[in-house]
Write a protein that holds these residues in place. Structure first.
Motif, short mmCIF file in Angstrom:
data_model
loop_
_atom_site.label_atom_id
_atom_site.label_comp_id
_atom_site.label_asym_id
_atom_site.label_seq_id
_atom_site.Cartn_x
_atom_site.Cartn_y
_atom_site.Cartn_z
N SER A 147 2.79 0.88 -9.98
CA SER A 147 1.72 1.82 -10.32
C SER A 147 0.42 1.07 -10.52
O SER A 147 0.40 -0.07 -10.96
N GLU A 148 -0.67 1.76 -10.19
CA GLU A 148 -1.99 1.16 -10.36
C GLU A 148 -2.54 1.58 -11.73
O GLU A 148 -2.53 2.74 -12.07
N ASP A 149 -2.99 0.63 -12.51
CA ASP A 149 -3.60 0.89 -13.80
C ASP A 149 -2.74 1.74 -14.72
O ASP A 149 -3.21 2.66 -15.37
N GLU A 160 0.82 -1.21 0.00
CA GLU A 160 0.00 0.00 0.00
C GLU A 160 0.86 1.27 0.00
O GLU A 160 0.39 2.34 -0.37
N GLU A 161 2.09 1.18 0.43
CA GLU A 161 2.97 2.34 0.46
C GLU A 161 3.41 2.70 -0.95
O GLU A 161 3.42 1.87 -1.85
#
Length: 144
Positions: free
Chosen positions: A137-139, A123-124
């Motif tokens: 990275s998300e998406d 989560e960091e």
């Protein structure tokens, strides 16, 4: 004895053989020049000895470095050959060495980054120390 020392000895013998008088102005100059040449030749001999010692020392260091490279890189090669193929993934690798570190390659610049397995939290926000971009990275989010 070096070639320089041999030549200086020849000049000294030549001056003595020719009967150069050390009391005359020319004789004083001749013997002063010969003494200076002797000092230069002696310094050259010392320098050659020191250079030979340094060459020997560098060869020993080079051999030690080669041994270290062989030990380090042969272990890596052996680990890669265990499964018989390269899966092509540059994601997290399991902790094979037992050192508590996770190895990951930055998807942006290719820098290999190590994370502490115990303290790692997905989560960091983790940034590459080289390119300073987000490593996970998300998406496809590549914000800086």
């Amino acid at each position: 004895m070096s070639k320089m020392s041999d030549r200086v000895s020849y000049l000294k013998g030549l001056a003595e053989g020719l009967g150069v008088d050390a009391e005359t102005a020319q004789g004083k100059l001749t013997y002063a020049l010969i003494e200076t040449l002797e000092a230069i030749a002696e310094h050259g001999d010392e320098t050659e000895e020191r250079l030979a010692e340094l060459e020997e020392y560098v060869e020993e260091i080079d051999g030690d470095v080669c041994d270290l490279e062989e030990a380090l890189f042969s272990e890596d090669d052996d680990d890669d050959d265990l499964d018989g193929f390269d899966d092509g993934e540059d994601e997290e690798e399991d902790d094979e060495d037992g050192d508590g570190l996770i190895e990951y390659e930055c998807p942006h610049c290719g820098t290999v980054i190590f994370f502490d397995e115990e303290a790692f939290e997905m989560e960091e926000e983790h940034r590459c120390p080289n390119c300073h971009k987000k490593v996970f990275s998300e998406d496809g989010d590549d914000e800086d």
